[in-house]
Design a protein around this motif. Structure first.
Motif, mmCIF file in Angstrom:
data_model
loop_
_atom_site.group_PDB
_atom_site.id
_atom_site.type_symbol
_atom_site.label_atom_id
_atom_site.label_comp_id
_atom_site.label_asym_id
_atom_site.label_seq_id
_atom_site.Cartn_x
_atom_site.Cartn_y
_atom_site.Cartn_z
ATOM 1 N N UNK A 61 15.506 -4.219 -28.300
ATOM 2 C CA UNK A 61 15.476 -4.302 -26.850
ATOM 3 C C UNK A 61 16.821 -4.880 -26.171
ATOM 4 N N UNK A 62 17.508 -5.711 -26.915
ATOM 5 C CA UNK A 62 18.870 -6.414 -26.785
ATOM 6 C C UNK A 62 20.124 -5.574 -26.770
ATOM 7 N N UNK A 63 19.926 -4.650 -27.769
ATOM 8 C CA UNK A 63 20.815 -3.743 -28.172
ATOM 9 C C UNK A 63 20.806 -2.701 -26.927
ATOM 10 N N UNK A 88 9.974 -5.532 -30.358
ATOM 11 C CA UNK A 88 9.443 -6.588 -29.651
ATOM 12 C C UNK A 88 8.652 -6.036 -28.352
ATOM 13 N N UNK A 89 7.840 -6.764 -27.765
ATOM 14 C CA UNK A 89 6.972 -6.518 -26.762
ATOM 15 C C UNK A 89 7.843 -5.875 -25.515
ATOM 16 N N UNK A 90 9.007 -6.557 -25.371
ATOM 17 C CA UNK A 90 9.882 -6.254 -24.128
ATOM 18 C C UNK A 90 10.287 -4.748 -24.175
ATOM 19 N N UNK A 91 10.123 -4.049 -25.245
ATOM 20 C CA UNK A 91 10.445 -2.536 -25.178
ATOM 21 C C UNK A 91 9.453 -1.629 -24.658
ATOM 22 N N UNK A 92 8.378 -2.211 -24.079
ATOM 23 C CA UNK A 92 7.245 -1.440 -23.477
ATOM 24 C C UNK A 92 7.893 -0.962 -22.404
ATOM 25 N N UNK A 93 8.793 -1.432 -21.360
ATOM 26 C CA UNK A 93 9.158 -0.948 -20.434
ATOM 27 C C UNK A 93 10.627 -0.431 -20.309
ATOM 28 N N UNK A 94 11.039 -0.267 -21.388
ATOM 29 C CA UNK A 94 12.536 0.167 -21.795
ATOM 30 C C UNK A 94 12.455 1.676 -21.112
ATOM 31 N N UNK A 96 11.564 3.067 -18.703
ATOM 32 C CA UNK A 96 11.923 2.812 -17.238
ATOM 33 C C UNK A 96 13.063 2.355 -16.549
ATOM 34 N N UNK A 97 13.541 1.355 -17.591
ATOM 35 C CA UNK A 97 14.611 0.775 -17.332
ATOM 36 C C UNK A 97 15.994 1.504 -17.734
ATOM 37 N N UNK A 98 15.643 2.465 -18.624
ATOM 38 C CA UNK A 98 16.717 3.139 -19.250
ATOM 39 C C UNK A 98 17.118 4.317 -18.197
ATOM 40 N N UNK A 99 16.262 4.760 -17.294
ATOM 41 C CA UNK A 99 16.538 6.005 -16.423
ATOM 42 C C UNK A 99 17.623 5.974 -15.694
ATOM 43 N N UNK A 129 5.974 9.271 -28.759
ATOM 44 C CA UNK A 129 6.003 10.037 -27.529
ATOM 45 C C UNK A 129 7.659 10.608 -27.619
ATOM 46 N N UNK A 130 7.862 11.701 -26.587
ATOM 47 C CA UNK A 130 9.098 12.240 -26.670
ATOM 48 C C UNK A 130 9.823 11.746 -25.355
ATOM 49 N N UNK A 131 9.965 10.301 -25.173
ATOM 50 C CA UNK A 131 10.687 9.654 -24.157
ATOM 51 C C UNK A 131 12.018 9.383 -24.566
ATOM 52 N N UNK A 132 12.672 8.633 -23.611
ATOM 53 C CA UNK A 132 14.241 8.289 -24.099
ATOM 54 C C UNK A 132 14.338 7.523 -25.501
ATOM 55 N N UNK A 133 13.422 6.519 -25.804
ATOM 56 C CA UNK A 133 13.533 5.782 -27.138
ATOM 57 C C UNK A 133 13.753 6.881 -28.487
#
Length: 255
Positions: A61-63, A88-94, A96-99, A129-133
């Motif tokens: 997530x920090x990367x 980590x759990x922080x990646x759950x909302x990543x 949306x944050x990346x958009x 999933x086929x999201x941004x990650x």
């Protein structure tokens, strides 16, 4: 030469994390310096190699959201040749944050620059999933390994992924290859497993790995002990199958 593999399939429960953990461990046992990247918010790849996410202060997530280097978050695992970039759990909302971020699709690719001197293989465990990650993983990778469970809808799930891979090739990563389709949870006594194998090999031919991953109790038990199956029970069919997969990949690299 460094090779980066994304373990991807938008379907859950097909053996992505099992494959990422045990392939990485098998390559490490072969004394190939390997980095396992846990890109799944569930962080199961890390726990599968004995790393408790509660003990992690910084993660992948920090990367994505801080200007830090990969070296700052890489942790050692019980296998001498295997390192981990934890999730980590922080990646759950990543997602949306990346958009709203600039170059959001290529952050991981940038972070992996300069690893050639340290590692021979990087294995990325993608989320289901086929999201941004996952798109970040496919843009950073040299090749994709696609685990496919031997079930009725196996072929259906592949079409969307193949379309995404073509799109990535056309827009961001023209060198992206399909390393192979990996049959998982295979039961040779089951007519359905044999039928799925026949259909996949008939349609994709040599893109399907010769190695198949069987249904195996030891393979299922190993994660609860925080161990790759090689360290849990090296004599099991699950351990042998992932050693065979690693050998198949290494043999291809030497050709």
């Amino acid at each position: 030469m460094l090779e980066i593999f994304a373990i991807a399939n938008q379907k859950g429960g097909v053996g992505k994390t099992t494959t990422a953990v045990n392939l990485a461990a098998s390559l490490a046992v072969a004394e190939k310096k390997t980095l396992l990247i846990d890109l799944d918010p569930q962080a199961n790849a890390g726990s599968g190699v004995g790393i408790d996410k509660k003990d992690i202060s910084k993660s992948i997530y920090n990367i994505f959201f801080e200007k830090i280097s990969l070296d700052e978050i890489i942790v050692k695992t019980p296998l001498p040749s295997l390192d981990l970039v934890p999730s980590s759990d922080s990646l759950v909302g990543a997602e949306i944050e990346l958009v709203g971020m600039e170059n959001r699709e290529q952050i991981l690719k940038g972070a992996l620059q300069g690893l050639q001197e340290t590692y021979e293989f990087v294995i990325i465990d993608c989320p289901p999933s086929m999201g941004l990650l996952t798109i970040n993983a496919l843009i950073a990778a040299h090749a994709v390994i696609i685990p496919v469970q031997c079930e009725y809808y196996a072929m259906e799930g592949l079409s969307g992924l193949m379309k995404t891979i073509r799109l990535i090739r056309n827009t961001y990563n023209r060198d992206l290859k399909i390393c192979g389709i990996l049959l998982t949870m295979y039961d040779g006594r089951n007519n359905l497993s044999r039928q799925v194998e026949k259909e996949l090999r008939g349609f994709f031919d040599k893109q399907v790995f010769t190695t198949v991953i069987p249904r195996n109790v030891r393979l299922s038990e190993a994660p609860s002990h925080g161990l790759p199956v090689l360290l849990y029970d090296i004599s099991s069919k699950g351990a042998k199958s992932y050693l065979d997969l690693a050998k198949e990949i290494l043999d291809r690299k030497e050709q």
